[in-house]
Design a protein around this motif. Structure first.
Motif, mmCIF file in Angstrom:
data_model
loop_
_atom_site.group_PDB
_atom_site.id
_atom_site.type_symbol
_atom_site.label_atom_id
_atom_site.label_comp_id
_atom_site.label_asym_id
_atom_site.label_seq_id
_atom_site.Cartn_x
_atom_site.Cartn_y
_atom_site.Cartn_z
ATOM 1 N N VAL A 299 28.860 39.480 27.844
ATOM 2 C CA VAL A 299 30.024 39.370 28.721
ATOM 3 C C VAL A 299 30.120 40.624 29.578
ATOM 4 O O VAL A 299 30.090 41.742 29.052
ATOM 5 C CB VAL A 299 31.315 39.177 27.907
ATOM 6 C CG1 VAL A 299 32.516 39.089 28.829
ATOM 7 C CG2 VAL A 299 31.215 37.926 27.039
ATOM 8 N N ILE A 300 30.224 40.440 30.898
ATOM 9 C CA ILE A 300 30.236 41.565 31.826
ATOM 10 C C ILE A 300 31.511 41.519 32.655
ATOM 11 O O ILE A 300 31.962 40.447 33.042
ATOM 12 C CB ILE A 300 29.003 41.488 32.754
ATOM 13 C CG1 ILE A 300 27.727 41.450 31.901
ATOM 14 C CG2 ILE A 300 28.969 42.625 33.742
ATOM 15 C CD1 ILE A 300 26.457 41.410 32.728
ATOM 16 N N SER A 301 32.087 42.693 32.921
ATOM 17 C CA SER A 301 33.246 42.710 33.826
ATOM 18 C C SER A 301 33.016 43.715 34.946
ATOM 19 O O SER A 301 32.386 44.751 34.750
ATOM 20 C CB SER A 301 34.527 43.062 33.078
ATOM 21 O OG SER A 301 34.727 44.452 33.053
ATOM 22 N N ALA A 302 33.526 43.385 36.119
ATOM 23 C CA ALA A 302 33.346 44.254 37.290
ATOM 24 C C ALA A 302 34.229 45.486 37.202
ATOM 25 O O ALA A 302 33.790 46.605 37.435
ATOM 26 C CB ALA A 302 33.635 43.473 38.564
ATOM 27 N N GLY A 303 35.493 45.290 36.851
ATOM 28 C CA GLY A 303 36.416 46.416 36.818
ATOM 29 C C GLY A 303 37.117 46.495 35.481
ATOM 30 O O GLY A 303 37.014 45.593 34.645
ATOM 31 N N THR A 304 37.844 47.574 35.256
ATOM 32 C CA THR A 304 38.578 47.686 34.000
ATOM 33 C C THR A 304 39.732 46.686 33.957
ATOM 34 O O THR A 304 40.114 46.222 32.895
ATOM 35 C CB THR A 304 39.135 49.104 33.814
ATOM 36 O OG1 THR A 304 39.886 49.442 34.981
ATOM 37 C CG2 THR A 304 38.010 50.100 33.640
ATOM 38 N N SER A 305 40.256 46.325 35.113
ATOM 39 C CA SER A 305 41.363 45.372 35.129
ATOM 40 C C SER A 305 40.915 43.965 34.769
ATOM 41 O O SER A 305 41.733 43.118 34.446
ATOM 42 C CB SER A 305 42.027 45.348 36.513
ATOM 43 O OG SER A 305 42.437 46.633 36.886
ATOM 44 N N ASP A 306 39.620 43.693 34.872
ATOM 45 C CA ASP A 306 39.110 42.365 34.513
ATOM 46 C C ASP A 306 38.881 42.227 33.010
ATOM 47 O O ASP A 306 38.529 41.147 32.541
ATOM 48 C CB ASP A 306 37.775 42.104 35.230
ATOM 49 C CG ASP A 306 37.890 42.216 36.746
ATOM 50 O OD1 ASP A 306 38.865 41.677 37.291
ATOM 51 O OD2 ASP A 306 37.012 42.833 37.369
#
Lengths: 248, 248, 248, 248, 248, 248, 248, 248
Positions: free
Chosen positions: E123-130
């Motif tokens: 699982v990958i997220s672009a930003g910390t808010s995601d």
């Protein structure tokens, strides 16, 4: 813009100077508005069981109670939709016989309990979250004098739940089908029955449901030809249209 | 863009003219790309059966033929999507072994015919008008080395047609489901199977279908959890994703 | 897809070779669809007068003619909507008794001419440009066995034209109201009658009409409660829903 | 629902059984529609100089010519908007005195050339591409009996061009301002004058102009309070509203 | 809804009171649903590890607790998504073994802890808010029996952070990629791997992100062919699809 | 529009025939624009190399040729964008020295070939289909006197192609980045450089690209802070803004 | 992630145990990221004055304070945008030297106060309600080392206010122009200057402003060619782009 | 900002110290605005009765009170729209003569009570929920010196209520028509009168009303040609435009 010219004409009839037939012919050419006739007949017979309706959302409890009371004074059934418990508490004080239909978020006062609908209005919901809208349709159909039945939580991703209850569908003279998210249920139901289906998109969903837009568009594009659509979350409208059909 | 400058530096280390520490420092200032390290491995094993693809729409026949020929020269399978008969005529002249898949509006040259997929990719369409998109998915899956099966014209308003063919669904390791209008089919199929469903909205419809937007939104809001979505009319993408899943 | 395997099983019960309990267990594993139970009854009685329908737009004349001919072979009435004169010429060659309803842009073959509707379906259009959609609704209602009447060019900016024809409205058992631009006519008509109104937004307009979106939204927000809506330009759907209501 | 009950009442007046006053009172309670009175007075005096209008776009030349001719027969001025040269050729044959206003893409027949407007209607366009819409407004205002003036190609990115012509603005009793792209001109003009500004967004632009939507939204959000807006490309509507204001 | 009527019929065959042919005929008239044939097999083996799911948002803590408890009674794993701390406090009282995954805003009860997935779900997220959406996907994949790994805050504007962790990508059998704002990450990741990518647009952003619409459209238009998309903020759906793929 | 009337007034002061106070009063009543004070300075130095521009799309070849010729007469460079070969043929006849930049779909006449930009404007495109827009930006920058470089077909799904050419990026004083589909390239490029990036969404794509809307929204939501955006397909605007920055 | 493995390899070359050719071959298989080559140079010189930024909206005061403190530890300037007084109170406790710029709703800590910009960044707002966004741009430009000036409340409906301050415009090396509602100001300003204009749509407005969409579309369609656009309310982005331009 | 520097220059001409030619040259370099030529005439006569206006929504009570007080100091009438009771309480303290118009949610201070309008401005609302917007228009027209009349709750679904009051319509010199939901009322009213109609869409409605978008689009597409439109809920704007028309 008074009725003087009419009065003058009628006087001429009385005086024998104009025959009734001539008068009818002349009156056709009078601008009708001047006569003040334009009042639609609010005859009871035509309106039997049709409720006076209050859209409570955005109104204060005291406001709803005040309008409710005034409508009660005018006679007939009264229905307040999208009403919270606070709304009901205020109405209850003003009109003790008012009833709260919690699932439907509706307040009702039913004085005309005659049956006007010829068959059964069946209300269907795709998910449990669509039930408030479905119940609003159901309560509306009830207060307008219809036999009603319902079938909830039969969404298309578990199509067997719907098929297992096909008999309920077959008993309907008209159906109200409520669904949010992808709004697919009316198409499936429409394909299983041979009676009119009134589809209600609900605002249930998130993200790309855009508050019911996805379901609305889906229903407008239904590949079942017996489906027509009302506004998002408009359970009342669906119940009203279904009632009108069921009276025919 | 060869590695000669690196080699020269390393030779200098060997010759003792440059210390390893100096070399590390210098290498930091070399553009690493020139070393070829960042180059993605285009190794055949990884890409087996993956087609080079041309999106023909909006390109002239001569253009498509020219690109097709160049891709043939690079080896492997070649696929041109959204291709008209005119496109094919031009390609055929340049690459006589090219084949036109009319229903899919696709031109193919399949040189690697090995099977890479472990199960069957089943492609489903709601209406007959969705078939071109469905066939594009099917041809893509075929050229990428998959066993395929299809089931067309099983839209939700006649749910029995789908249920009568449930066995086909059960044979799938992954499904591609194409639908326009209300886009409800992926939800129903998703509820009937326990494998991944790749949904393709098509631009079939009119008025409030808004060129496939209605179907797209419906599919994104599917109440079946095993559904993911690709772009409107993107049969190729769906076939590609399904193939990738089927190789796992 | 016959019932032979079932029959064989039941014979085995009769022969005592299989107990009823064993039979129940086995039947669970039979694909129920093969038994034909799930098959929708296409019984003539239920479908009386319902047309087989072809959406001609985007299809070539030869295609429409071919489908039309196949449907004729299946019996019953046939209707091709959004059909051009070219479509008709091709159909006419294949099915000489086919009729072209030019205003409606529809091709019909009516073999079942019985009356199934109980009252009159009245079709109304706001402007002259909305007539093709209105006529499509009217032709659909006719071919499905309804008495029909119409009232065209009675848009809301000249409200007197509508009021002058109120008698036509009052004769309706169900109404179809077509309007483009601001789409206001269904609300006004809905307020004048006590029967269901099926509203059809048309794509007539320009600029901020956004191809019928303005009219569609207006109709979905109608302040008349007896209005439900079908897709933009969907005269066929409106005629179909109205027919279904009129049969009740 | 005929006029028999009315006739009966009038007979009773004649017979002296009902007084005229009683009759007036009773008639108020009759449904007026039965009397057929509702005809709006189409009195010439009110309509002076107002054109009969044909929206030519999407109509065939022969159709436009036929409608144009019929309108000529009804008297008064006639205006056909969005008319091509082909439309004009057909109209010219049927009505030799018809005139083509090429810039405005309008066909006119002006028989009532009196001046009804009290001041000058000034029409302004932001770019040269907006001129067809601006000219449509101008021709409409002319044919409705107004003194007109215009100022073209004075877009906001070269604000000096507008300021250099401020005198033209000051001569206006009402202004029509046409702009595509960012639609900013009405706000600037609105701030320079103390009279009403009718803003017309045009579909000039590309990409994120979304066929005039950008200009439309900008104008609706104008920070100048004397601005109201008509539909995208609706030069006729703007000229009409301006004429109506200028007659006051 | 048992099979007793069927059993009774079969007994009659055995007893010779009904012939097999008569039985087939009668069975045709039985509502097939009552036989239970259409019932989807909820067999544990097929559903192993699949959670019962509650969408908590918009529900009161007491409601969530009540549903959670009922689901616990049905056995298997339970997952409540979009759950606040208040939701958890209520659930905890009813089901003491329930666990709160704060980052994921999820409540879980995992009773079936077997591993069903064959590889790793990354699982990958672009930003910390995601991260909340990413964690929802991760928790879903975990509770469905998958090895999981994650890589957060690797947005495309700092592409080196992603490249530095390329090894994590290469270990994935299937990837879930979450991104808000411009939603570009799935395209970049899709280009770096040869396995399926499930893209999740998040509502992170402001202004022209239109609550995730920008990211959603970007992902649907991905130029990487191995990307499919789920609804905005639908971490659960992505985790579910990824799990289903990983079981193949 | 010369200053003669002002000069005359001032002479009268000098001659004593008008007092300064009278002059001030009179000047208040002069239209100040006639004095030329408000006139934007079109001084060559400021405008050096800035082209007169024609947007050819939607204009007839003869029209473009006529405007082109008129602009040539005014001196300076001339640029016609979105020009077809037909447009060029017509221009070529009128202005033999005009040049057709086929990739850019632009016609140019460059008479001022001085270099005004201080560094290099680098133009980047994501796909080969974006090249026409990219070339329009490039040609614009060239004709405005800039050193230019380009890097095409370096979309984000093959990120290595971009990284292999990082040196080109580093040579830029300002970048123009063109991308359709998901529009992700400006964010990636923006993260790799420390100079301004002008992003151009293109209409390349289909379905949910909505003619460039997807790319536009993505770019407006770029997580790279050095990115600003121009209209869809507005290569000219991007080249112009970049040129203006490069002159600073 | 150090370079030890590389160093070891190079030592082996030096020792003659590995030939340069072997080394090149082996290096190809090293994950290049581990070597640190791909690492973006975070060199102070390049980043001089560039702030670390926190988007405070939606974050709790304690969170913002914690992130702020961590960023302070990393050195350089720190900026928190969209910060409330509550956010500031929390930050102030953690970082006593932090300053609250109330108009800009920004918290700053400026440790590098050198001037990096070559000219003046001028920030303009159309209305007083746009000032928070304008001030955010101004504070961003200040903290990045620019001379700044501003001009507020010079909307296009009172164009004289802008013209009266033309000198301020002429002093700018780059402009930031903020406007809500119809978003027309950047076009007007763009036409008055010969330097780059960064336009910021604000969400100021109501109804058809659609939270800034109207202004955004207007700015993207600006007829002034020197205008580029950032996201709605993105004062920070505009200040950042302007600073980057001003450093060139 | 007086004319002293100009006067000084002219004196120098008179004194022979400066030649007229030199003066012209110098004047070119004077900022023309300082001469006062460009200054919009704020002359009382032109602005008579025009209010200074505050948009209170989103402002704190203290802010509104402060602005209100400052405007009072500048003379003339003052109007604060979208003002709550809290806003009024704060204003009342600062300006005791301020009056709260509760229905209109407006605070007024009327010092110039002269009549500037020549006829009557009639304000109409479709539903009772539209009254706040209608009253805002009415209060605006009043404070700008107009005779006003109103007609509320005359929606199109009960067309007789409107027709019964046709006399009120006929007394109008200009009309303001407010409607939410389907926004049909302006078309009907426009068809009944021969004066300008200013239409105001309101945000009343739910679901597919999209906060007034449905009504806005309907009004822009009005088939009545005398209708122009202002922003959603912009009662003030409509009252202002109507006042400006009524002064002509």
């Amino acid at each position: 813009m008074d009725a003087s010219s009419l009065r003058k004409l009628l006087q001429q009839i009385k005086d024998g100077r104009v025959t009734p037939d001539e008068a009818v012919a002349r009156m056709r050419h009078m601008p009708f508005e001047d006569l003040g006739f334009a009042k639609i007949d609010h005859h009871r017979r035509l309106r039997a069981g049709m409720p006076e309706v209050i859209f409570s959302q955005g109104k204060r409890p005291a406001q709803v109670a005040q309008i409710f009371k005034r409508m009660v004074a005018e006679g007939g059934n009264v229905l307040a939709t999208k009403a919270s418990k606070d709304h009901f508490r205020a109405v209850k004080k003003a009109v003790p016989k008012a009833v709260y239909r919690e699932l439907a978020q509706a307040i009702t006062l039913q004085r005309d309990a005659a049956t006007y609908g010829k068959g059964t209005v069946v209300v269907i919901s795709a998910g449990t979250s669509d039930i408030p809208v479905a119940e609003e349709a159901l309560v509306t159909a009830e207060i307008m004098g219809n036999h009603v039945a319902h079938l909830y939580d039969v969404g298309v991703a578990g199509i067997h739940r719907l098929l297992l209850n096909k008999k309920v569908l077959e008993d309907a003279r008209v159906l109200v089908v409520c669904a949010g998210m992808e709004g697919a249920l009316p198409s499936v139901v429409g394909g299983l029955v041979r009676v009119p289906v009134v589809a209600v998109p609900t605002s249930i969903g998130y993200g790309a449901s855009f508050n019911g837009l996805a379901a609305l568009l889906a229903m407008l594009n239904s590949c079942a030809s017996n489906v027509s659509v009302v506004n998002i979350d408009n359970g009342f409208g669906a119940g009203y249209v279904a009632s009108m059909i069921n009276r025919l």
